[in-house]
Design a protein around this motif. Structure first.
Motif, mmCIF file in Angstrom:
data_model
loop_
_atom_site.group_PDB
_atom_site.id
_atom_site.type_symbol
_atom_site.label_atom_id
_atom_site.label_comp_id
_atom_site.label_asym_id
_atom_site.label_seq_id
_atom_site.Cartn_x
_atom_site.Cartn_y
_atom_site.Cartn_z
ATOM 1 N N PHE A 1 -2.688 8.183 -5.647
ATOM 2 C CA PHE A 1 -2.648 7.543 -4.338
ATOM 3 C C PHE A 1 -4.025 7.653 -3.673
ATOM 4 O O PHE A 1 -4.755 8.611 -3.922
ATOM 5 C CB PHE A 1 -1.587 8.215 -3.460
ATOM 6 C CG PHE A 1 -0.196 8.111 -4.017
ATOM 7 C CD1 PHE A 1 0.526 6.930 -3.901
ATOM 8 C CD2 PHE A 1 0.389 9.191 -4.663
ATOM 9 C CE1 PHE A 1 1.804 6.839 -4.420
ATOM 10 C CE2 PHE A 1 1.671 9.109 -5.179
ATOM 11 C CZ PHE A 1 2.379 7.932 -5.058
ATOM 12 N N PRO A 2 -4.396 6.668 -2.849
ATOM 13 C CA PRO A 2 -3.604 5.506 -2.442
ATOM 14 C C PRO A 2 -3.480 4.491 -3.577
ATOM 15 O O PRO A 2 -4.375 4.382 -4.422
ATOM 16 C CB PRO A 2 -4.409 4.919 -1.287
ATOM 17 C CG PRO A 2 -5.829 5.304 -1.595
ATOM 18 C CD PRO A 2 -5.741 6.666 -2.209
ATOM 19 N N ALA A 3 -2.388 3.758 -3.564
ATOM 20 C CA ALA A 3 -2.161 2.704 -4.546
ATOM 21 C C ALA A 3 -2.037 1.384 -3.785
ATOM 22 O O ALA A 3 -1.058 1.174 -3.065
ATOM 23 C CB ALA A 3 -0.902 2.974 -5.350
ATOM 24 N N VAL B 1 0.852 -1.186 0.000
ATOM 25 C CA VAL B 1 0.000 0.000 0.000
ATOM 26 C C VAL B 1 0.888 1.237 0.000
ATOM 27 O O VAL B 1 1.663 1.459 0.926
ATOM 28 C CB VAL B 1 -0.931 0.024 1.225
ATOM 29 C CG1 VAL B 1 -1.839 1.250 1.167
ATOM 30 C CG2 VAL B 1 -1.755 -1.260 1.295
ATOM 31 N N PHE B 2 0.768 2.044 -1.056
ATOM 32 C CA PHE B 2 1.564 3.257 -1.187
ATOM 33 C C PHE B 2 0.692 4.472 -0.899
ATOM 34 O O PHE B 2 -0.391 4.626 -1.480
ATOM 35 C CB PHE B 2 2.154 3.361 -2.595
ATOM 36 C CG PHE B 2 3.192 2.313 -2.893
ATOM 37 C CD1 PHE B 2 4.536 2.555 -2.649
ATOM 38 C CD2 PHE B 2 2.817 1.075 -3.408
ATOM 39 C CE1 PHE B 2 5.495 1.593 -2.925
ATOM 40 C CE2 PHE B 2 3.766 0.098 -3.679
ATOM 41 C CZ PHE B 2 5.106 0.361 -3.430
ATOM 42 N N VAL B 3 1.178 5.328 -0.011
ATOM 43 C CA VAL B 3 0.450 6.538 0.357
ATOM 44 C C VAL B 3 1.435 7.704 0.418
ATOM 45 O O VAL B 3 2.654 7.505 0.437
ATOM 46 C CB VAL B 3 -0.263 6.383 1.717
ATOM 47 C CG1 VAL B 3 -1.273 5.247 1.685
ATOM 48 C CG2 VAL B 3 0.759 6.153 2.846
ATOM 49 N N THR B 4 0.885 8.916 0.457
ATOM 50 C CA THR B 4 1.701 10.108 0.700
ATOM 51 C C THR B 4 1.174 10.783 1.962
ATOM 52 O O THR B 4 0.121 10.410 2.491
ATOM 53 C CB THR B 4 1.642 11.088 -0.480
ATOM 54 O OG1 THR B 4 0.284 11.495 -0.689
ATOM 55 C CG2 THR B 4 2.161 10.436 -1.754
ATOM 56 N N ILE B 5 1.907 11.776 2.434
ATOM 57 C CA ILE B 5 1.559 12.432 3.692
ATOM 58 C C ILE B 5 0.135 12.981 3.683
ATOM 59 O O ILE B 5 -0.618 12.818 4.642
ATOM 60 C CB ILE B 5 2.553 13.580 3.990
ATOM 61 C CG1 ILE B 5 3.949 13.019 4.281
ATOM 62 C CG2 ILE B 5 2.076 14.409 5.179
ATOM 63 C CD1 ILE B 5 4.044 12.229 5.555
ATOM 64 N N ASP B 6 -0.250 13.636 2.587
ATOM 65 C CA ASP B 6 -1.536 14.339 2.574
ATOM 66 C C ASP B 6 -2.481 13.868 1.474
ATOM 67 O O ASP B 6 -3.373 14.616 1.048
ATOM 68 C CB ASP B 6 -1.289 15.851 2.439
ATOM 69 C CG ASP B 6 -0.426 16.183 1.227
ATOM 70 O OD1 ASP B 6 -0.007 15.243 0.529
ATOM 71 O OD2 ASP B 6 -0.171 17.383 0.987
ATOM 72 N N CYS B 7 -2.309 12.633 0.995
ATOM 73 C CA CYS B 7 -3.175 12.181 -0.101
ATOM 74 C C CYS B 7 -4.617 11.981 0.385
ATOM 75 O O CYS B 7 -4.862 11.496 1.486
ATOM 76 C CB CYS B 7 -2.629 10.904 -0.735
ATOM 77 S SG CYS B 7 -2.580 9.464 0.346
ATOM 78 N N LYS B 8 -5.556 12.369 -0.465
ATOM 79 C CA LYS B 8 -6.970 12.246 -0.117
ATOM 80 C C LYS B 8 -7.416 10.786 -0.212
ATOM 81 O O LYS B 8 -7.111 10.096 -1.179
ATOM 82 C CB LYS B 8 -7.815 13.102 -1.065
ATOM 83 C CG LYS B 8 -7.556 14.598 -0.931
ATOM 84 C CD LYS B 8 -8.436 15.389 -1.880
ATOM 85 C CE LYS B 8 -8.183 16.887 -1.748
ATOM 86 N NZ LYS B 8 -9.022 17.685 -2.682
ATOM 87 N N GLY B 9 -8.122 10.346 0.793
ATOM 88 C CA GLY B 9 -8.657 8.994 0.792
ATOM 89 C C GLY B 9 -7.690 7.923 1.271
ATOM 90 O O GLY B 9 -8.081 6.764 1.425
ATOM 91 N N CYS B 10 -6.424 8.291 1.515
ATOM 92 C CA CYS B 10 -5.434 7.281 1.918
ATOM 93 C C CYS B 10 -5.720 6.723 3.312
ATOM 94 O O CYS B 10 -5.682 5.510 3.536
ATOM 95 C CB CYS B 10 -4.025 7.875 1.878
ATOM 96 S SG CYS B 10 -3.366 8.101 0.207
ATOM 97 N N VAL B 11 -6.001 7.630 4.244
ATOM 98 C CA VAL B 11 -6.263 7.188 5.620
ATOM 99 C C VAL B 11 -7.479 6.273 5.664
ATOM 100 O O VAL B 11 -7.458 5.199 6.299
ATOM 101 C CB VAL B 11 -6.470 8.404 6.553
ATOM 102 C CG1 VAL B 11 -7.024 7.961 7.902
ATOM 103 C CG2 VAL B 11 -5.153 9.143 6.753
#
Length: 241
Positions: free
Chosen positions: A227-229, A153-163
């Motif tokens: 992201f998220p991926a 699971v790849f995420v960035t600090i502020d990506c929408k929908g990742c959390v």
């Protein structure tokens, strides 16, 4: 006349001295070259021994790396290189078996060190989430039967929908390796993001979920999407899940 003889004699002595000095310099150069060659030979023999290779096999590896293989795969190890360029099936079998033994030893050491690190981290920092030390792709190599079911699971600090996506995966009791892109090696960024996503520390300590720096992994997949991926391995290839 006596002065002329004296000058000739002195010139002879000078030429003789210069010739002798030059000869000594040449001998010194030859000796230094011979010593350097011996050191190089000893080093090469040591490297060959580390990989369980004979001198002629190591030389063939060196020659292969001087050609196209070295250009396309500059960091390839000797056993893989020789196995890929094997001249017959018997030679290929030899290198694949050697590599299987070498990889088994490497993974065994890798797990032993990761376990020792986990114990030390838990003892020294009992209230902190452990960030994976050696990379999830290494720590799960020895479980090919379960690897396809495990997600990256790849995420960035502020990506929408990742959390929200990570929370759903955790609620579904899915095992996954979380990669935070753009951390620059900062463990606190990963821990902060994991806390925000409500990742259970028990699942991290049991390695049902691992926290990892991306370290270029995302770029190597070449997905290029948003992201998220969430990636799943299918027939040896990582695809979006």
């Amino acid at each position: 006349m006596k002065q002329a003889y004296l000058m000739i004699a002195l010139s002879g002595l000078y030429v003789s001295g210069w010739t002798e000095a030059y000869a000594q310099d040449q001998e010194s150069v030859i000796e230094n070259t011979r010593t350097q060659e011996q050191l190089t030979s000893t080093l090469e023999q040591s490297k060959a021994h580390e990989w369980g290779l004979k001198a002629q096999e190591w030389q063939r590896y060196r020659e292969l790396m001087e050609g196209p293989l070295g250009v396309y795969s500059p960091g390839i190890d000797p056993l893989t290189a020789l196995g890929m360029e094997a001249r017959d099936s018997e030679e290929q079998k030899r290198y694949t078996e050697m590599q299987a033994h070498a990889e088994y030893k490497r993974i065994t050491k890798l797990f032993a060190y990761q376990n020792a690190y986990d114990d030390a981290f838990a003892r020294l920092y009992p209230n902190l989430l452990p960030v994976n030390l050696i990379g999830a792709d290494n720590t799960h190599q020895s479980s090919p039967a379960t690897a396809p079911a495990r997600l990256m699971v790849f995420v960035t600090i502020d990506c929408k929908g990742c959390v929200e996506r990570v929370k759903r995966l955790q609620s579904a009791d899915q095992h996954f390796d979380l990669y935070l892109v753009g951390t620059q090696g900062n463990d606190e960024l990963i821990r902060g993001w994991a806390n925000k996503a409500g990742i259970d520390p028990k699942k991290v300590r049991s390695r049902d979920i691992t926290l990892n720096h991306d370290g270029g992994r995302w770029a190597s997949l070449g997905d290029g999407g948003s992201f998220p991926a969430v990636m799943r391995q299918v027939n040896g290839q990582w695809q979006r899940h």
